[in-house]
Design a protein around this motif. Structure first.
Motif, short mmCIF file in Angstrom:
data_model
loop_
_atom_site.label_atom_id
_atom_site.label_comp_id
_atom_site.label_asym_id
_atom_site.label_seq_id
_atom_site.Cartn_x
_atom_site.Cartn_y
_atom_site.Cartn_z
N ILE A 250 0.84 -1.21 0.00
CA ILE A 250 0.00 0.00 0.00
C ILE A 250 0.87 1.25 0.00
CG2 ILE A 250 -1.64 1.34 1.38
CD1 ILE A 250 -2.83 -1.35 2.31
N LEU A 251 1.92 1.27 0.81
CA LEU A 251 2.79 2.44 0.88
C LEU A 251 3.57 2.65 -0.42
CD1 LEU A 251 4.08 2.03 4.53
CD2 LEU A 251 2.66 3.88 3.67
N THR A 252 3.92 1.56 -1.10
CA THR A 252 4.58 1.68 -2.40
C THR A 252 3.67 2.34 -3.41
OG1 THR A 252 5.93 -0.30 -1.98
CG2 THR A 252 5.72 0.41 -4.26
N ILE A 253 2.40 1.93 -3.41
CA ILE A 253 1.42 2.54 -4.32
C ILE A 253 1.23 4.01 -3.97
CG2 ILE A 253 -1.00 2.51 -5.02
CD1 ILE A 253 -0.94 -0.54 -4.55
N ILE A 254 1.17 4.32 -2.68
CA ILE A 254 1.02 5.72 -2.26
C ILE A 254 2.24 6.53 -2.70
CG2 ILE A 254 0.99 7.24 -0.23
CD1 ILE A 254 -0.73 5.13 1.17
N GLY A 255 3.44 5.95 -2.53
CA GLY A 255 4.65 6.64 -2.95
C GLY A 255 4.66 6.91 -4.44
N PHE A 256 4.20 5.95 -5.23
CA PHE A 256 4.12 6.12 -6.68
C PHE A 256 3.15 7.25 -7.04
CE2 PHE A 256 2.43 5.41 -10.88
CZ PHE A 256 3.54 5.02 -11.63
N ALA A 257 1.95 7.20 -6.43
CA ALA A 257 0.92 8.20 -6.74
C ALA A 257 1.36 9.59 -6.32
CB ALA A 257 -0.38 7.81 -6.05
N ALA A 258 1.95 9.70 -5.12
CA ALA A 258 2.38 11.01 -4.63
C ALA A 258 3.49 11.59 -5.51
CB ALA A 258 2.86 10.88 -3.19
N ALA A 259 4.44 10.74 -5.90
CA ALA A 259 5.54 11.23 -6.74
C ALA A 259 5.06 11.59 -8.13
CB ALA A 259 6.65 10.17 -6.81
N TYR A 260 4.08 10.87 -8.62
CA TYR A 260 3.54 11.16 -9.94
C TYR A 260 2.78 12.49 -9.96
CZ TYR A 260 1.98 9.90 -14.62
OH TYR A 260 1.79 9.87 -15.99
N LEU A 261 2.08 12.77 -8.85
CA LEU A 261 1.30 14.00 -8.75
C LEU A 261 2.16 15.19 -8.35
CD1 LEU A 261 -1.89 12.61 -6.97
CD2 LEU A 261 -1.67 13.28 -9.38
N PHE A 262 3.20 14.94 -7.55
CA PHE A 262 4.07 16.02 -7.06
C PHE A 262 5.53 15.66 -7.36
CE2 PHE A 262 0.37 15.59 -4.23
CZ PHE A 262 -0.24 16.81 -4.45
N PRO A 263 5.92 15.67 -8.64
CA PRO A 263 7.26 15.20 -9.02
C PRO A 263 8.40 16.04 -8.45
CG PRO A 263 6.13 16.23 -10.88
CD PRO A 263 5.11 16.07 -9.81
N GLU A 264 8.16 17.34 -8.22
CA GLU A 264 9.24 18.18 -7.70
C GLU A 264 9.67 17.71 -6.31
OE1 GLU A 264 6.32 19.33 -8.71
OE2 GLU A 264 6.76 20.36 -10.60
N SER A 265 8.70 17.45 -5.45
CA SER A 265 9.02 16.97 -4.12
C SER A 265 9.69 15.60 -4.17
CB SER A 265 7.75 16.89 -3.27
OG SER A 265 7.15 18.16 -3.14
N ALA A 266 9.22 14.75 -5.08
CA ALA A 266 9.80 13.41 -5.21
C ALA A 266 11.24 13.48 -5.67
CB ALA A 266 8.98 12.57 -6.18
N VAL A 267 11.52 14.39 -6.61
CA VAL A 267 12.89 14.53 -7.11
C VAL A 267 13.83 14.97 -6.00
CG1 VAL A 267 14.38 15.91 -8.61
CG2 VAL A 267 12.27 14.93 -9.51
N GLU A 268 13.37 15.87 -5.14
CA GLU A 268 14.20 16.30 -4.01
C GLU A 268 14.49 15.15 -3.07
OE1 GLU A 268 12.50 19.58 -1.98
OE2 GLU A 268 12.42 20.89 -3.74
N MET A 269 13.49 14.34 -2.80
CA MET A 269 13.67 13.20 -1.91
C MET A 269 14.63 12.18 -2.52
SD MET A 269 10.76 10.63 -0.32
CE MET A 269 10.26 10.04 -1.94
#
Length: 202
Positions: A27-46
């Motif tokens: 579930i957390l992997t799916i959430i991580g995928f969805a969050a990064a897809y919707l907010f790529p800037e934050s994901a790139v920083e992480m």
């Protein structure tokens, strides 16, 4: 044989903990995928922070066996620490290690997709060693959560039949007999096979 060497894990306790932990990881992997897809800037920083940490090991300057040793012992330490976090009662700190790994894996998948590299390259980069490393992470966190649950219950006088030190012995024994070999195989594949597969894919 399982009951002989892991008596406090043989009553279904570990199986139930593994089911819960594996489901939470998915579930957390799916959430991580969805969050990064919707907010790529934050994901790139992480992910950049994670990559900087990996680069601090200087893997590109090491020989094959040195890379293998670095990956193996780093993953071994991280996994064992995730289990040891369970020694602290009430806080369930092993869940933090589980969540961090799951969210990062999901975020990497989204970034690969968003940048055009594609999910195929992502799967090639993570699956060969991930089929060993991810179960090792899940088991380590499950053992940690089980330790925390028993320790907490003992302090609250709710767990009379399972002594914490015996449970810790069983968890440690299970870790070194099952998790350590998985991490060894994962490090071998990540060191020697993963670069070849990525070169064919990218």
């Amino acid at each position: 044989m399982f009951e002989r060497y892991f008596p406090t894990l043989a009553d279904g306790r570990l199986r139930n903990e593994l089911k819960t932990t594996a489901l939470a990881f998915l579930i957390l992997t799916i959430i991580g995928f969805a969050a990064a897809y919707l907010f790529p800037e934050s994901a790139v920083e992480m992910i950049s922070f994670f990559n900087d940490k990996v680069e601090s090991f200087g893997l590109d300057q090491l020989s094959g066996i040195e890379i293998f040793s670095t990956i193996f012992f780093n993953n071994l330490l991280a996994s064992f620490s995730a289990m040891l976090d369970g020694v602290i009662p009430f806080l369930y700190l092993s869940a933090a290690a589980l969540g961090t790994n799951a969210l990062l894996i999901g975020a990497f998948g989204a970034i690969y997709q968003k940048t055009g590299l594609g999910l195929l390259a992502y799967l090639v980069g993570i699956l060969p060693h991930g089929i060993f490393e991810l179960p090792a992470i899940i088991v380590s966190c499950a053992l940690g959560l089980s330790l925390c649950k028993i320790g907490t219950a003992r302090l609250l006088h709710r767990e009379a039949h399972c002594k914490f030190l015996i449970h810790f012995r069983d968890c440690s024994r299970f870790f070194f007999l099952f998790v350590l070999p998985l991490l060894f195989l994962a490090a071998l594949i990540e060191t020697y096979l993963k670069p070849v597969l990525l070169a064919l894919t990218l």
